[in-house]
Design an enzyme around this catalytic site. Structure first.
Site, PDB file in Angstrom:
ATOM      1  N   SER A 143      -3.088  -7.788   3.350  1.00  0.00           N
ATOM      2  CA  SER A 143      -3.316  -7.562   4.788  1.00  0.00           C
ATOM      3  C   SER A 143      -3.687  -8.873   5.481  1.00  0.00           C
ATOM      4  O   SER A 143      -3.298  -9.115   6.627  1.00  0.00           O
ATOM      5  CB  SER A 143      -4.440  -6.544   4.994  1.00  0.00           C
ATOM      6  OG  SER A 143      -4.089  -5.317   4.411  1.00  0.00           O
ATOM      7  N   LYS A 160     -17.108  -7.459   7.223  1.00  0.00           N
ATOM      8  CA  LYS A 160     -16.136  -8.404   7.761  1.00  0.00           C
ATOM      9  C   LYS A 160     -15.460  -7.812   9.003  1.00  0.00           C
ATOM     10  O   LYS A 160     -15.260  -6.599   9.096  1.00  0.00           O
ATOM     11  CB  LYS A 160     -15.109  -8.788   6.702  1.00  0.00           C
ATOM     12  CG  LYS A 160     -14.297  -7.656   6.144  1.00  0.00           C
ATOM     13  CD  LYS A 160     -13.410  -8.157   5.011  1.00  0.00           C
ATOM     14  CE  LYS A 160     -12.669  -6.971   4.378  1.00  0.00           C
ATOM     15  NZ  LYS A 160     -11.942  -7.310   3.198  1.00  0.00           N
ATOM     16  N   HIS A 167       0.845  -1.203   0.000  1.00  0.00           N
ATOM     17  CA  HIS A 167       0.000   0.000   0.000  1.00  0.00           C
ATOM     18  C   HIS A 167       0.881   1.255   0.000  1.00  0.00           C
ATOM     19  O   HIS A 167       0.623   2.212  -0.727  1.00  0.00           O
ATOM     20  CB  HIS A 167      -0.873   0.062   1.266  1.00  0.00           C
ATOM     21  CG  HIS A 167      -1.898  -1.023   1.399  1.00  0.00           C
ATOM     22  ND1 HIS A 167      -2.018  -1.801   2.522  1.00  0.00           N
ATOM     23  CD2 HIS A 167      -2.886  -1.448   0.560  1.00  0.00           C
ATOM     24  CE1 HIS A 167      -3.015  -2.651   2.380  1.00  0.00           C
ATOM     25  NE2 HIS A 167      -3.560  -2.469   1.197  1.00  0.00           N
ATOM     26  N   ARG A 211      -2.228  -6.416  -8.078  1.00  0.00           N
ATOM     27  CA  ARG A 211      -1.024  -7.198  -7.766  1.00  0.00           C
ATOM     28  C   ARG A 211      -0.808  -8.313  -8.767  1.00  0.00           C
ATOM     29  O   ARG A 211       0.306  -8.647  -9.122  1.00  0.00           O
ATOM     30  CB  ARG A 211      -1.156  -7.818  -6.360  1.00  0.00           C
ATOM     31  CG  ARG A 211      -1.105  -6.797  -5.256  1.00  0.00           C
ATOM     32  CD  ARG A 211      -1.580  -7.370  -3.961  1.00  0.00           C
ATOM     33  NE  ARG A 211      -2.977  -7.783  -4.063  1.00  0.00           N
ATOM     34  CZ  ARG A 211      -3.725  -8.141  -3.037  1.00  0.00           C
ATOM     35  NH1 ARG A 211      -3.199  -8.182  -1.843  1.00  0.00           N
ATOM     36  NH2 ARG A 211      -4.982  -8.484  -3.205  1.00  0.00           N
TER      37      ARG A 211
HETATM   38  O1  PNS Z   1      -8.925  -3.055   0.359  1.00  0.00           O
HETATM   39  P1  PNS Z   1     -10.257  -3.600   0.002  1.00  0.00           P
HETATM   40  O2  PNS Z   1     -10.916  -4.239   1.194  1.00  0.00           O
HETATM   41  O3  PNS Z   1     -10.204  -4.507  -1.190  1.00  0.00           O
HETATM   42  O4  PNS Z   1     -11.162  -2.321  -0.412  1.00  0.00           O
HETATM   43  C1  PNS Z   1     -12.454  -2.488  -0.903  1.00  0.00           C
HETATM   44  C2  PNS Z   1     -13.173  -1.128  -1.028  1.00  0.00           C
HETATM   45  C3  PNS Z   1     -13.133  -0.381   0.288  1.00  0.00           C
HETATM   46  C4  PNS Z   1     -12.496  -0.293  -2.079  1.00  0.00           C
HETATM   47  C5  PNS Z   1     -14.620  -1.428  -1.457  1.00  0.00           C
HETATM   48  O5  PNS Z   1     -15.159  -2.424  -0.640  1.00  0.00           O
HETATM   49  C6  PNS Z   1     -15.541  -0.220  -1.406  1.00  0.00           C
HETATM   50  O6  PNS Z   1     -15.374   0.699  -2.172  1.00  0.00           O
HETATM   51  N1  PNS Z   1     -16.488  -0.229  -0.455  1.00  0.00           N
HETATM   52  C7  PNS Z   1     -17.421   0.861  -0.258  1.00  0.00           C
HETATM   53  C8  PNS Z   1     -18.851   0.453  -0.608  1.00  0.00           C
HETATM   54  C9  PNS Z   1     -19.092   0.574  -2.091  1.00  0.00           C
HETATM   55  O7  PNS Z   1     -18.966   1.638  -2.679  1.00  0.00           O
HETATM   56  N2  PNS Z   1     -19.429  -0.564  -2.718  1.00  0.00           N
HETATM   57  C10 PNS Z   1     -19.639  -0.658  -4.130  1.00  0.00           C
HETATM   58  C11 PNS Z   1     -18.316  -0.869  -4.827  1.00  0.00           C
HETATM   59  S1  PNS Z   1     -18.542  -1.204  -6.510  1.00  0.00           S
END
Ligand code: PNS
Length: 183
Positions: free
Chosen positions: A130, A43, A19, A92
């Site tokens: 993570s 989660k 990150h 990645r």
């Molecule tokens: O690091 P991560 O857990 O893969 O991040 C995921 C994240 C936070 C980018 C994604 O879950 C998100 O944007 N969540 C907010 C809710 C939302 O907008 N959902 C629709 C996404 S298409």
């Protein structure tokens, strides 16, 4: 000319060197980079949102134009609130692609102003996540070079009950720790 504002969203539970590598690559590209920590995850997280904000702020405060905020609800709504059009996500490996592609298209469908920019981290971090950081630490593995010191310090605090902190770099898993990593 209007400010180029990018949002780098994620769970960051915890932030790792992959990150941080991405953040360093983004800083020179945008006028402002908002690191957006997801606050209302279904989660279970090991670190609270406040802890994650604190750690990330500590690590990125030297970067001019970099701010750290939490958000809940839709990412595209948060983007509107901060006046950003660009989402930055790390890719990645090919295995990331399907999930990231779906999110990028859904976000664009929800808000056509939003574009997603994918960036590749340094090769040496391409396997880092993570989830693996938490799992490896909890089983006593060596994370040197993979997570920054403030994260290691917090991992020790979380996994080693007070009073039983050892000097050794090998650690036994913390029995019954509620924030244990998920599969
Ligand atoms: O690091 P991560 O857990 O893969 O991040 C995921 C994240 C936070 C980018 C994604 O879950 C998100 O944007 N969540 C907010 C809710 C939302 O907008 N959902 C629709 C996404 S298409």
């Amino acid at each position: 000319m209007s400010e180029r504002i990018a949002v780098y969203p994620g769970s960051f539970d915890p932030i790792h060197n992959g990150h941080l590598d991405l953040i360093e690559r983004c800083v020179p590209l945008y006028d402002r980079l908002v690191i957006a920590v997801l606050g209302n995850e279904a989660k279970r997280a090991l670190f609270s949102v406040d802890e994650r904000l604190e750690i990330i702020r500590e690590l990125v405060c030297r970067h001019h134009g970099c701010v750290v905020e939490s958000f809940s609800g839709l990412l595209v709504d948060f983007m509107d609130r901060v006046g950003a059009r660009i989402v930055v996500r790390g890719l990645r490996a090919v295995s990331d692609f399907e999930y990231e592609f779906q999110m990028a298209l859904m976000n664009r469908r929800l808000n056509p102003r939003v574009e997603t920019v994918f960036m590749a981290p340094k090769e040496e971090y391409s396997y880092l996540s993570s989830r693996l950081v938490k799992e490896v630490f909890s089983l006593g593995g060596d994370l040197s070079g993979l997570v920054p010191e403030p994260v290691l310090a917090r991992l020790r605090r979380h996994f080693e009950p007070a009073g039983s902190r050892r000097r050794s770099s090998r650690r036994a898993p913390a029995a019954g720790k509620t924030g244990a990593p998920e599969g």
